[in-house]
Motif scaffolding. Structure first.
Motif, PDB file in Angstrom:
ATOM      1  N   SER A 100      46.148  55.134  42.191  1.00 38.15           N
ATOM      2  CA  SER A 100      45.641  54.128  42.636  1.00 38.15           C
ATOM      3  C   SER A 100      46.533  53.001  42.784  1.00 38.15           C
ATOM      4  O   SER A 100      46.976  52.332  41.564  1.00 38.15           O
ATOM      5  CB  SER A 100      44.552  53.728  41.687  1.00 38.15           C
ATOM      6  OG  SER A 100      43.779  52.515  42.202  1.00 38.15           O
ATOM      7  N   PRO A 101      46.815  52.402  43.916  1.00 35.38           N
ATOM      8  CA  PRO A 101      47.764  51.370  43.974  1.00 35.38           C
ATOM      9  C   PRO A 101      47.309  49.922  43.493  1.00 35.38           C
ATOM     10  O   PRO A 101      47.796  48.939  43.019  1.00 35.38           O
ATOM     11  CB  PRO A 101      47.803  51.112  45.554  1.00 35.38           C
ATOM     12  CG  PRO A 101      47.169  52.004  46.327  1.00 35.38           C
ATOM     13  CD  PRO A 101      46.593  52.752  45.340  1.00 35.38           C
ATOM     14  N   ASN A 102      45.814  49.987  43.376  1.00 32.19           N
ATOM     15  CA  ASN A 102      45.282  48.567  42.804  1.00 32.19           C
ATOM     16  C   ASN A 102      43.971  48.929  41.840  1.00 32.19           C
ATOM     17  O   ASN A 102      42.884  48.674  42.036  1.00 32.19           O
ATOM     18  CB  ASN A 102      44.738  47.574  43.897  1.00 32.19           C
ATOM     19  CG  ASN A 102      44.609  46.176  43.463  1.00 32.19           C
ATOM     20  OD1 ASN A 102      44.317  46.126  42.205  1.00 32.19           O
ATOM     21  ND2 ASN A 102      44.337  45.612  44.429  1.00 32.19           N
ATOM     22  N   GLU A 104      42.827  47.966  39.040  1.00 31.16           N
ATOM     23  CA  GLU A 104      41.949  47.090  38.335  1.00 31.16           C
ATOM     24  C   GLU A 104      40.937  46.375  39.527  1.00 31.16           C
ATOM     25  O   GLU A 104      39.715  46.099  39.304  1.00 31.16           O
ATOM     26  CB  GLU A 104      42.681  45.805  38.113  1.00 31.16           C
ATOM     27  CG  GLU A 104      43.641  46.202  36.845  1.00 31.16           C
ATOM     28  CD  GLU A 104      43.130  46.681  35.588  1.00 31.16           C
ATOM     29  OE1 GLU A 104      41.888  46.150  35.281  1.00 31.16           O
ATOM     30  OE2 GLU A 104      43.690  47.634  35.023  1.00 31.16           O
ATOM     31  N   THR A 105      41.228  46.306  40.856  1.00 30.78           N
ATOM     32  CA  THR A 105      40.331  45.581  41.696  1.00 30.78           C
ATOM     33  C   THR A 105      39.866  46.878  42.609  1.00 30.78           C
ATOM     34  O   THR A 105      38.595  46.877  42.759  1.00 30.78           O
ATOM     35  CB  THR A 105      41.345  44.880  42.863  1.00 30.78           C
ATOM     36  OG1 THR A 105      41.817  43.813  41.871  1.00 30.78           O
ATOM     37  CG2 THR A 105      40.273  44.214  43.691  1.00 30.78           C
ATOM     38  N   TYR A 106      40.379  47.971  42.849  1.00 31.16           N
ATOM     39  CA  TYR A 106      39.813  48.968  43.781  1.00 31.16           C
ATOM     40  C   TYR A 106      40.259  50.298  43.249  1.00 31.16           C
ATOM     41  O   TYR A 106      41.059  50.970  43.709  1.00 31.16           O
ATOM     42  CB  TYR A 106      40.449  48.978  45.213  1.00 31.16           C
ATOM     43  CG  TYR A 106      40.070  47.497  45.968  1.00 31.16           C
ATOM     44  CD1 TYR A 106      38.571  47.462  46.374  1.00 31.16           C
ATOM     45  CD2 TYR A 106      41.020  46.582  46.195  1.00 31.16           C
ATOM     46  CE1 TYR A 106      38.153  46.176  46.925  1.00 31.16           C
ATOM     47  CE2 TYR A 106      40.431  45.662  46.919  1.00 31.16           C
ATOM     48  CZ  TYR A 106      39.018  45.376  47.274  1.00 31.16           C
ATOM     49  OH  TYR A 106      38.834  44.228  47.809  1.00 31.16           O
ATOM     50  N   LYS A 109      39.915  53.426  45.618  1.00 31.72           N
ATOM     51  CA  LYS A 109      40.900  53.398  46.742  1.00 31.72           C
ATOM     52  C   LYS A 109      42.298  54.070  46.119  1.00 31.72           C
ATOM     53  O   LYS A 109      42.840  53.266  45.775  1.00 31.72           O
ATOM     54  CB  LYS A 109      40.965  52.258  47.359  1.00 31.72           C
ATOM     55  CG  LYS A 109      39.837  51.578  48.253  1.00 31.72           C
ATOM     56  CD  LYS A 109      40.269  50.266  48.795  1.00 31.72           C
ATOM     57  CE  LYS A 109      38.917  49.870  49.601  1.00 31.72           C
ATOM     58  NZ  LYS A 109      39.236  48.676  50.672  1.00 31.72           N
TER      59      LYS A 109
END
Length: 195
Positions: A100-102, A104-106, A109
């Motif tokens: 997951s590249p992000n 905390e937020t997504y 995705k």
């Protein structure tokens, strides 16, 4: 002369993608496709069975397709895809890595890749109850067209018909055309069960 050569190269590239690609269509990917809120990766890990999928060249001629996800020591996710080649009855598969590249937020995705040189492709979990179903979607833009993948997965070799229809309707409601879905063959899968 250079612009003519570039035009032919672009045309050849488009023809290659149309002939060998997934769901290919004119236009751009939809922005802000909603994903599973508060996605829990630990609950998602384990084996999933492919119930339906958009056509994909890398799965052509396969049945009994499964995906098993487990955590690696480096904090990324091991992706172990397996299937049986329908023509030969032989086991086939691919090992990849997701992250997951992000987170905390997504966290829903994810990116997945199956070789070191390959850029990570989207693996977006649109919805899951972690126990019986998951809907995964990917869309990539290429100049004037887009390429889509989608899967309906289950923890079992089959899924309740009402659940399947709910998932298809939910995808349509956010603007994803579900007509390309094919029903996956999950019969005669003893070789996968033994692997």
């Amino acid at each position: 002369m250079a612009s003519t050569a570039l035009s032919y190269l672009l045309l050849f590239s488009c023809m290659f993608f149309v002939a060998n690609s997934q769901v290919f269509s004119w236009g751009k990917c939809k922005k802000n496709v909603p994903v599973k809120p508060d996605f829990d990766l630990d609950s998602y890990l384990g084996r999933w069975y492919e119930i339906q999928s958009f056509p994909a060249s890398f799965q052509k001629g396969s049945k009994c397709v499964t995906a098993t996800y487990s955590m690696k020591d480096n904090g990324k996710i091991k992706v172990d895809n397996k299937g049986i080649k329908e023509k030969t009855g032989e086991l086939d598969g691919a090992i990849g890595e997701a992250y997951s590249p992000n987170p905390e937020t997504y966290p829903a995705k994810l990116k997945v890749k199956f070789s070191w040189w390959q850029p990570g492709g989207d693996y977006w979990v649109l919805d899951t109850d972690y126990e019986s179903y998951s809907v995964v979607y990917s869309c990539s833009n290429f100049v004037f067209f887009k390429m889509e993948y989608a899967w309906i997965l289950s923890r079992h070799r089959s899924i309740n018909g009402d659940t399947r229809m709910m998932l298809l309707n939910n995808m349509e409601a956010v603007g994803i055309d579900t007509s390309p879905f094919n029903i996956s063959n999950q019969s005669g899968c003893e070789l996968i069960d033994e692997a």
